[in-house]
Design an enzyme around this catalytic site. Structure first.
Site, mmCIF file in Angstrom:
data_model
loop_
_atom_site.group_PDB
_atom_site.id
_atom_site.type_symbol
_atom_site.label_atom_id
_atom_site.label_comp_id
_atom_site.label_asym_id
_atom_site.label_seq_id
_atom_site.Cartn_x
_atom_site.Cartn_y
_atom_site.Cartn_z
ATOM 1 N N CYS A 1 -20.084 29.493 -14.952
ATOM 2 C CA CYS A 1 -19.847 28.207 -15.616
ATOM 3 C C CYS A 1 -20.596 28.159 -16.951
ATOM 4 C CB CYS A 1 -20.332 27.085 -14.698
ATOM 5 S SG CYS A 1 -20.083 25.459 -15.419
ATOM 6 N N LEU B 1 20.938 6.283 -22.124
ATOM 7 C CA LEU B 1 21.857 6.976 -23.021
ATOM 8 C C LEU B 1 21.994 8.434 -22.628
ATOM 9 C CD1 LEU B 1 20.446 5.645 -26.420
ATOM 10 C CD2 LEU B 1 22.635 5.034 -25.402
ATOM 11 N N LYS C 1 15.713 6.539 -32.823
ATOM 12 C CA LYS C 1 15.438 6.281 -31.406
ATOM 13 C C LYS C 1 13.927 6.163 -31.260
ATOM 14 C CE LYS C 1 16.571 7.891 -26.774
ATOM 15 N NZ LYS C 1 15.243 7.941 -26.196
ATOM 16 N N LYS D 1 25.955 4.664 -32.322
ATOM 17 C CA LYS D 1 26.691 3.685 -31.515
ATOM 18 C C LYS D 1 28.011 3.372 -32.201
ATOM 19 C CE LYS D 1 22.310 1.545 -30.268
ATOM 20 N NZ LYS D 1 21.383 0.431 -30.451
ATOM 21 N N CYS E 1 -25.461 20.475 -11.828
ATOM 22 C CA CYS E 1 -24.836 20.921 -13.076
ATOM 23 C C CYS E 1 -24.878 19.804 -14.121
ATOM 24 C CB CYS E 1 -23.390 21.342 -12.803
ATOM 25 S SG CYS E 1 -22.418 21.504 -14.305
ATOM 26 N N CYS F 1 -17.039 25.040 -10.985
ATOM 27 C CA CYS F 1 -18.467 25.332 -11.118
ATOM 28 C C CYS F 1 -19.104 24.979 -9.782
ATOM 29 C CB CYS F 1 -19.053 24.446 -12.215
ATOM 30 S SG CYS F 1 -20.836 24.273 -12.157
ATOM 31 N N ASP G 1 -23.217 -16.983 -11.954
ATOM 32 C CA ASP G 1 -22.697 -16.324 -10.754
ATOM 33 C C ASP G 1 -22.225 -17.338 -9.732
ATOM 34 O OD1 ASP G 1 -24.979 -13.495 -10.740
ATOM 35 O OD2 ASP G 1 -23.048 -13.838 -11.719
ATOM 36 N N ALA H 1 -27.796 -16.646 -12.911
ATOM 37 C CA ALA H 1 -27.633 -17.059 -11.514
ATOM 38 C C ALA H 1 -26.661 -18.232 -11.417
ATOM 39 C CB ALA H 1 -28.985 -17.433 -10.937
HETATM 40 S S1 IVH Z 1 20.450 1.543 -27.286
HETATM 41 C C1 IVH Z 1 23.321 0.828 -24.056
HETATM 42 N N1 IVH Z 1 18.989 1.958 -29.417
HETATM 43 O O1 IVH Z 1 16.373 4.898 -25.513
HETATM 44 C C2 IVH Z 1 22.393 1.091 -25.135
HETATM 45 N N2 IVH Z 1 18.118 2.613 -27.306
HETATM 46 O O2 IVH Z 1 17.709 6.707 -23.552
HETATM 47 C C3 IVH Z 1 21.013 1.063 -24.708
HETATM 48 N N3 IVH Z 1 15.856 3.537 -27.411
HETATM 49 O O3 IVH Z 1 16.166 2.901 -22.661
HETATM 50 C C4 IVH Z 1 20.037 1.619 -25.605
HETATM 51 N N4 IVH Z 1 15.592 3.340 -29.580
HETATM 52 O O4 IVH Z 1 14.364 2.607 -24.463
HETATM 53 C C5 IVH Z 1 19.085 2.087 -28.077
HETATM 54 N N5 IVH Z 1 17.794 2.217 -31.369
HETATM 55 C C6 IVH Z 1 17.874 2.344 -30.055
HETATM 56 C C7 IVH Z 1 16.829 2.884 -29.275
HETATM 57 C C8 IVH Z 1 16.995 3.008 -27.896
HETATM 58 C C9 IVH Z 1 15.028 3.716 -28.440
HETATM 59 C C10 IVH Z 1 15.537 3.904 -26.009
HETATM 60 C C11 IVH Z 1 15.644 2.779 -25.017
HETATM 61 C C12 IVH Z 1 16.585 3.249 -23.944
HETATM 62 C C13 IVH Z 1 16.537 4.730 -24.141
HETATM 63 C C14 IVH Z 1 17.838 5.351 -23.678
#
Ligand code: IVH
Length: 719
Positions: A429, A99, A138, A311, A454, A448, A53, A50
């Site tokens: 069911c 991407l 990724k 990249k 049930c 159901c 509370d 109490a």
């Molecule tokens: S680079 C301009 N590197 O993928 C570059 N993204 O589809 C921006 N992601 O929103 C992203 N692993 O969430 C990059 N090694 C990685 C990544 C990566 C996962 C994801 C990220 C981004 C999405 C793009």
């Protein structure tokens, strides 16, 4: 002086200045945290329930008078269900790009050719000049941006729409992989970007804990990571196993690195984790070999990846290439196909949900699909089984794609056993009542018809009842509910509160002991007092979720009034079997039904579903029985002060607001007494126009309705 006594001698909330309130709020929050710890962790409370509370009520009263004191650390925020958009917005210094995807190996060649052609237009590039690619897994998580100024973390934000994200700094500070201070000599200002994710093992372990506690379980590590990051209470995030890999930057002043691979080294020097599988590839062949290798390693990696990212390594080239729409021309994501496996379909089970909906589920010979053991997969509905023609005994193909729960794609014809039977969706069911199955929504949903009787639905309803946003009873997870139910210890919600008398039976059960049984009793006792909105949500009334439960609670105030009104509305509706119009509901059906129909977010359909629910004598008995066990805290009716600045005004927000979320703006308007609606009409008093506003702003101008900018709105609120 004891903590409780100290508060008794304190000032009345109505007479406090803001300064006094702030100090008292802080003291109370600390006291509550202290008592919570004693109670929950040490099992050694110092004060009575109490008195505890009272501390909470006083804190709440202060917050009601001084809403500016509410922050995410307030104990009121910890128990309250969280609003979904309560984070401030952050505009990224540079947009967070996404991407373009590649799915086939040829797509990498095409990408490299595009890069080469674009560079050739600008610079003298030798025919055979190599375009080195930084290759990385990724990660299947969510990207965030971390702003560091003079090496100190200042803001951490989600990606949002790429231009504006949500400020989740406090939560990100709890992630161990994220340094608060950078080592070495970082730039004056830099946005470090990368991926927040959860390892698969940690995710499974966390889900197991969540399930045991009757809390929300997540479909996959990515959802779990996202859900954990968007907690209003950072201490919840702190308890979640979030990890971070850094891989990109936004603004960087000054930038000292010349290639992406250099940047990765620099990141490490500053104290970040960089994916050790990143690799610089000098030719397309090397990059493809990298892709294949990652594909092979994918199942044994501790986290989910859904492809690799290539990249262009040289940053001067990245800058020349620039970006189109929202994706850079210097990078591409090469996706893996969704993970699949073959396994035997042992059975097709029918699951019964809380409302009786029947879902077919594949019971599979457990199989490893990309690192996760899968034993169940969804078959969606009767139509889907018909379309796939899968049969018990078939070798089936199971797929687990990033987001979704595993699904069955089809069967392997060559491996169909000789004697199989086409699956017939049960007409009754699987519950012990064996009620007839009814079809709904064009025949897709089968239900159901056993309703409250049930036993399968009963178990699901009890599960819902104890879950996080309802009674939130710690230690009483889904499996316990089912076991207790099967053994006759639990049937209706009220029984949960009678369990406390059965401690001796519980502690002797398998998997239970003295301490766990006592803890369970304590957890149940702690929930004997509950707010009306949570109670309404817990009961599981058709079409009533958390948000509507709150609105209903505000409308009816206390449990007795609410129940009496529901029963009255239901009686009125019964006497009036015809169709009803919302505007005429009170006149044609009756005052209680009219009141219900006119509650915000409830119309005739919802009101009717509620009336049907409350017309079941059995339902009402169950609720009355429950109420006898509880103290239901009334919810204050929203009373608009006579001098409220926007009393009786109807406000519309349109366009993008840059400093406020829509919900926050709405809350501000309501705080000032206004009603917030979505569409502009002659009745609208004021339209607040954000960026990129469209037709609503035009309509306001046409109708001569007053408009203002976000800045003016903020002045109005503050002034
Ligand atoms: S680079 C301009 N590197 O993928 C570059 N993204 O589809 C921006 N992601 O929103 C992203 N692993 O969430 C990059 N090694 C990685 C990544 C990566 C996962 C994801 C990220 C981004 C999405 C793009």
């Amino acid at each position: 002086m004891s903590r409780a006594a100290k508060f008794k001698a304190a000032l009345a909330v109505d007479e406090m200045t803001e300064r006094q309130a702030r100090a008292e709020h802080k003291r109370l929050a600390e006291d509550i945290a202290h008592h919570d710890k004693l109670y929950h962790e040490k099992d050694a409370p110092e004060i009575s329930d109490a008195d505890y509370d009272k501390l909470r009520q006083r804190l709440k009263a202060i917050e009601e008078r001084f809403p500016q004191l509410v922050d995410m650390f307030s104990p009121t925020q910890i128990v309250a269900p969280m609003p979904t958009t309560a984070f401030a917005k952050v505009k990224h210094a540079r947009p967070m790009l996404s991407l373009d995807n590649a799915f086939a190996e040829e797509d990498l060649q095409a990408f490299l050719e595009r890069v080469r052609r674009a560079l050739e237009r600008d610079i003298d590039l030798a025919k055979d000049a190599e375009i080195a690619l930084a290759c990385e897994p990724k990660i299947d998580g969510l990207s965030i941006s971390l702003r560091y100024e003079d090496g100190e973390l200042t803001v951490g934000a989600t990606r949002g729409d790429g231009t504006t994200g949500e400020d989740v700094t406090a939560n990100l500070r709890t992630v161990k992989d994220i340094p608060h201070t950078l080592k070495g000599r970082p730039p004056k200002a830099i946005d470090v970007r990368g991926e927040i994710y959860m390892e698969r093992k940690a995710f499974q372990e966390m889900n197991r804990r969540q399930e045991e506690a009757g809390d929300k379980i997540f479909a996959n590590p990515r959802n779990a990571a996202a859900g954990s990051l968007r907690q209003l209470d950072s201490s919840i995030t702190a308890g979640r196993p979030l990890r971070f890999f850094a891989y990109a930057w936004g603004e960087a002043e000054p930038r000292t690195w010349k290639t992406h691979s250099d940047y990765l080294k620099v990141l490490k020097d500053w104290g970040f984790r960089v994916n050790p599988l990143s690799k610089l590839c000098r030719t397309a062949e090397q990059a493809l070999a990298y892709y294949r290798k990652m594909g092979e390693e994918r199942p044994s990696l501790p986290y989910d990846i859904d492809g690799v990212v290539y990249k262009v390594d040289r940053i001067d080239w990245q800058e020349r290439l620039g970006f189109v729409s929202r994706a850079p021309r210097w990078a591409i994501a090469h996706k893996f196909p969704a993970e699949q496996a073959r396994t035997r379909l042992n059975d097709i089970l029918i699951q019964v949900g809380r409302t009786g909906a029947l879902t077919p589920v594949a019971d599979l010979e457990p199989v490893n699909v990309g690192g996760v053991m899968v034993a169940r997969a969804t078959l969606h509905n009767a139509d889907e089984i018909e379309r796939l023609d899968v049969r018990v005994g078939d070798m089936v193909i199971v797929q687990r794609a990033g987001d979704v729960i595993p699904q069955v794609l089809g069967y392997v014809p060559e491996e169909r056993p000789r004697k199989t039977e086409k699956f017939h969706f049960p007409t009754h069911c699987p519950c012990p009542l064996k009620t007839k199955v009814a079809s709904e929504e064009g025949g897709v949903v089968r239900r159901c018809s056993g309703g409250l009787e049930c036993p399968f639905q009963q178990v699901e309803r009890l599960r819902h009842f104890v879950s996080r946003n309802c009674f939130d009873i710690e230690g009483l997870g889904g499996t316990h509910i089912e076991n207790f139910f099967n053994d006759g210890l639990l049937k209706v919600p009220g029984d949960i509160f009678r369990l406390t008398a059965h401690v001796d039976i519980i502690k002797k059960r398998e998997g239970w002991g003295d301490l766990s049984a006592r803890n369970l009793v304590a957890a149940i006792e702690a929930r004997r007092t509950i707010s009306l909105d949570r109670l309404i949500n817990s009961i599981g009334i058709p079409l009533i979720g958390e948000a509507t439960a709150k609105i209903l609670a505000q409308e009816y105030g206390d449990a007795d009034t609410w129940l009496a009104e529901m029963l009255a509305a239901s009686r009125e509706r019964k006497k009036h079997p015809d169709g009803v119009k919302k505007e005429k509901a009170a006149e044609t059906v009756g005052p209680s039904y009219g009141r219900l129909c006119n509650v915000e977010q409830i119309g005739v359909t919802t009101a009717d579903a509620m009336c049907t629910f409350f017309s079941e004598g059995h339902t009402v008995e169950i609720i009355r029985d429950l109420l006898k066990q509880l103290t239901v805290q009334p919810v204050e009716r929203r009373v608009v002060a006579a001098d409220a600045k926007l009393r009786d005004k109807i406000v519309v927000f349109t366009g993008e607001l840059s400093t406020l979320t829509r919900d926050a703006a709405k809350a501000q308007a309501e705080e000032l007494g206004a009603k917030v609606t979505d569409s502009v009409s002659k009745k609208t008093s004021l339209v607040v126009v954000g960026e990129n506003a469209g037709s609503k702003a035009r309509k306001a101008a046409e109708l001569g309705v007053q408009t203002m900018t976000e800045e003016e709105w903020l002045k109005l609120v503050a002034g």
